[in-house]
Write a protein that holds these residues in place. Sequence first.
Motif, PDB file in Angstrom:
ATOM      1  N   LEU A  63       6.418  -3.439  -5.611  1.00  0.00           N
ATOM      2  CA  LEU A  63       5.242  -3.811  -6.387  1.00  0.00           C
ATOM      3  C   LEU A  63       4.032  -2.941  -6.029  1.00  0.00           C
ATOM      4  CD1 LEU A  63       4.654  -5.838  -8.563  1.00  0.00           C
ATOM      5  CD2 LEU A  63       3.804  -7.418  -6.835  1.00  0.00           C
ATOM      6  N   HIS A  64       3.992  -2.451  -4.771  1.00  0.00           N
ATOM      7  CA  HIS A  64       2.853  -1.615  -4.365  1.00  0.00           C
ATOM      8  C   HIS A  64       2.828  -0.286  -5.116  1.00  0.00           C
ATOM      9  CE1 HIS A  64       6.257  -0.777  -1.723  1.00  0.00           C
ATOM     10  NE2 HIS A  64       5.803   0.445  -1.621  1.00  0.00           N
ATOM     11  N   LYS A  65       3.976   0.096  -5.726  1.00  0.00           N
ATOM     12  CA  LYS A  65       3.982   1.345  -6.494  1.00  0.00           C
ATOM     13  C   LYS A  65       3.911   1.085  -7.996  1.00  0.00           C
ATOM     14  CE  LYS A  65       6.577   4.183  -3.257  1.00  0.00           C
ATOM     15  NZ  LYS A  65       7.889   4.778  -2.980  1.00  0.00           N
ATOM     16  N   SER A  66       3.882  -0.185  -8.360  1.00  0.00           N
ATOM     17  CA  SER A  66       3.944  -0.520  -9.787  1.00  0.00           C
ATOM     18  C   SER A  66       2.641  -0.192 -10.498  1.00  0.00           C
ATOM     19  CB  SER A  66       4.252  -2.008  -9.925  1.00  0.00           C
ATOM     20  OG  SER A  66       3.406  -2.595 -10.886  1.00  0.00           O
ATOM     21  N   ARG A  67       2.745   0.315 -11.729  1.00  0.00           N
ATOM     22  CA  ARG A  67       1.541   0.566 -12.522  1.00  0.00           C
ATOM     23  C   ARG A  67       1.287  -0.590 -13.474  1.00  0.00           C
ATOM     24  NH1 ARG A  67       2.225   4.597 -16.198  1.00  0.00           N
ATOM     25  NH2 ARG A  67       0.006   4.680 -16.587  1.00  0.00           N
ATOM     26  N   ILE A  68       2.376  -1.104 -14.070  1.00  0.00           N
ATOM     27  CA  ILE A  68       2.210  -2.074 -15.140  1.00  0.00           C
ATOM     28  C   ILE A  68       2.271  -3.511 -14.616  1.00  0.00           C
ATOM     29  CG2 ILE A  68       2.962  -2.677 -17.465  1.00  0.00           C
ATOM     30  CD1 ILE A  68       2.461   0.294 -17.193  1.00  0.00           C
TER      31      ILE A  68
ATOM     32  N   ILE B 104       9.228 -13.188  -5.273  1.00  0.00           N
ATOM     33  CA  ILE B 104      10.501 -13.551  -4.658  1.00  0.00           C
ATOM     34  C   ILE B 104      10.942 -12.523  -3.611  1.00  0.00           C
ATOM     35  CG2 ILE B 104      12.883 -14.234  -5.130  1.00  0.00           C
ATOM     36  CD1 ILE B 104      10.815 -16.118  -6.279  1.00  0.00           C
ATOM     37  N   TYR B 105      10.666 -11.242  -3.853  1.00  0.00           N
ATOM     38  CA  TYR B 105      11.049 -10.235  -2.847  1.00  0.00           C
ATOM     39  C   TYR B 105      10.276 -10.440  -1.542  1.00  0.00           C
ATOM     40  CZ  TYR B 105      14.332  -7.187  -5.271  1.00  0.00           C
ATOM     41  OH  TYR B 105      15.452  -6.683  -5.868  1.00  0.00           O
TER      42      TYR B 105
END
Lengths: 198, 636
Positions: free
Chosen positions: A16-21, A40-41
């Motif tokens: 999630l730390h690399k997610s853009r959207i 959940i992760y």
Amino acid sequence: MVPKNKIVILVFHPVLHKSRINRVLLNAVEGLEGVSIRYIYDLYPDYQIDIKAEQEVLLNHDIIVWQHPLYWYSSPSLLKEWIDLVLEHGFAYGKSGRALEGKSVLTAITSGGRRDAYGSDKGLKFSIRNLLAPFEQTVCLCRMRYLPPFVTHGTHLLKSDQIEKAAEDYVRIIEGLRDGTFSDDDLEKQEYINDIIP
Amino acid sequence: MHEQDFFQNALVYLLAAVISVPIAKRLGFGSVLGYLIAGMIIGPFVLGYIGHEGEDVMHFAEFGVVMMLFLIGLELKPNLLWGMRKSIFGLGGLQLLVTALVIGAVSVVLGQSIGAGIAIGLTLGLSSTAIVLQTLAEKGLMKQASGKASFSVLLLQDIAVVPILALIPLLAGSAISAGDGSSLDVQYIAGIEITGWVQVALMLSVITLMVVVGLYLVKYFFRIIARTGLREVFTAAALLLVISAAALMELVGLSPALGAFLSGVVMANNEYRHELEADIEPFKGLLLGLFFISVGASMNFGLLGSSPGTILSLLAALIGIKFVVLFILGRVFGIRGGQNTMFAFSLAQGGEFAFVLVAFSVDNGVLTPDTSAILFLVVALSMAVTPLLLLLNDKVIMPLVFKSENTREEDTIDDEETPLIIAGFGRFGVILGRFLIANGMSATILDDNPENIDVLRKFGFKVYYGDATRADLLASAGADKAKVLIVTVDDRQKSLKIIDLAQRNYPHLKILVRAVSMKHSYELVDRKVDAFERDMLESSLLLGIEALTHLGYKRYHAHRLAHTFRLHTRKVLRELHKHHKDDEKLYLSETNRHAMELEEIFRAEKEDRSHGSDSSWDVSSRRKEAEEINPPAQEE
């Protein structure tokens, strides 16, 4: 005011730390009344899902959202693990498994491919709805309703204003589902739930 | 009788400090002004509790300045110091030269001889290291532009004292009585006659010696001391280090403060740095306080009473000239807005070296005793006024400046502060530390086992010697700025002591702890630490997985079972904590307690049989249901 439907968003995103959207989508719905979010992760970084706790969460909500990026035309592996373990026989399905009856499930996914690339002759063979069939079938077997998915396409090329737009749409969908403003007929007709917004 | 004197004096000094400093701080004046006022009150002109022995006390208390410079040196690594060379020699050098010129010229206009003018200019060009640094540190300005510039100027002044002392005898020729002018060439060091060049060579070799000893030898010395485990011996050794550096420098004719500063810089990378800091700090504080009191006590109010106009206008002139010169130079050297007025106000007084230089000038016949009395008073008054000026700057000038300019204050930068402090770097801490450091975290590591430090330093870990149960050591490790404190010491009592200390003084710190026993775990639950882990749990379970695998279990199955057990253990801990009664077990020895804990655990295990199962992966319930619908065909 007590919201009509309580919603829980289960986020399955290993990076999630690399997610853009997805991050923007989540920021947008974070803190909405009657909406809770579970990462959940982060809850089960070692894949050791607490089955009882997850079932408890399902019982306490009316609408369950599986939010994740589309990996290889399917979900990240933890969602599969979650489905395998949490939707127990005798709880979610089977003769005496009626705990989830009447609830709804929404899939909220992001995909790098454009919408017109899926299910066309020149692009990818199957449409998103075809690809999500196993999830839809799972939900149906559990006597729940599978809502048309919320899909954000072409994520690699989205500009920030387009991402903002997607986030706005997401908020409107989540709020609409929470307050029960969409009619069943309308929902039934849509390929994507995104299309319900004029 | 002598002893009685000592106690009475100590009583007067301490009482004055204890009463006036808190009041001054409460009023926002800072401790320096508090001490000065205390000195004035107990001095010969008000209450008269102390007479002229105050000057002896002042000489003794100057040692506080020496210690302060040692501590500053510790904070400054050699490369940082090298980076400051422009501001030290440029800004500092110009400040002294220009100020000396202007003040000297004014003195000559006021009727002093040229020689006396030069002596007065150079003497009054110096500022008070003690007052300025103490005040800046108290205000937390040392890391900001004004603090750094002030420090550069003060450092140059400290260096400049040496040539000024050499110059003063030469000035006598043009002053009232002719000196023989040869005193520069011949000095007596340790009773031996030594000429100028030899002295320079001596200075250089002493400095070289100090660098070599400080860089390569001192750590072995401290390692031996640390192994004794006696804290007071370590403190004594720390004092010895500072004093010997100062004494050595004085012996070859350099300023002791400069010597202490240099030895501090040389020790800045030493693993005992934090411990040294913590040990010297209280001595420094007390001695500086004593110094300020004696400055206050030495003020000649009689002179002020007899010619208030002259004294006050001289005072105004001194501060005015110094301020203007500093302000202009600050501008030239790029110090902005409020920082620059702060810089100029903080250095606009006379310094403690003035007392030495004025006395020295009188001895050499450069100045008359009358002039020296006036200078003495003006300098002392200017020192007393400094905290007031800074207050004025804070409350009146800074707000005005900030209104008119939109520039932001520079952020405080300190490359030494780390977000992470690890207390205890034994077998447990090392693994943890390696993991965090491998992921780019920087950590300040405290350990009190000299052997550990020895090895770890070799591999490039920034490990510092020290007992983290001490508040001062935690403070100098930067606990006020750090985010996370990890306590990995294996001594339960020590671990709790560190936690209590940190929670009391640094409530913002996240505290993560290695739990060494069940009892310790309960205590950690009670203290609501942010996280703790039983130290042996994970490795024991992993080996348990191996055992099951070798006994025929599938590896993944064994892995799942271990996880179930892990969850179960946590649950048992929470259960036992609820029923845990401390007083009952207080008198049991550790071994007995261990046996009892085991018993408790096994009993709780028997009661709790809720080991989870992976029933979803187990198809037996589904097979049963399927068989109910389609009964299996009868075998024929």
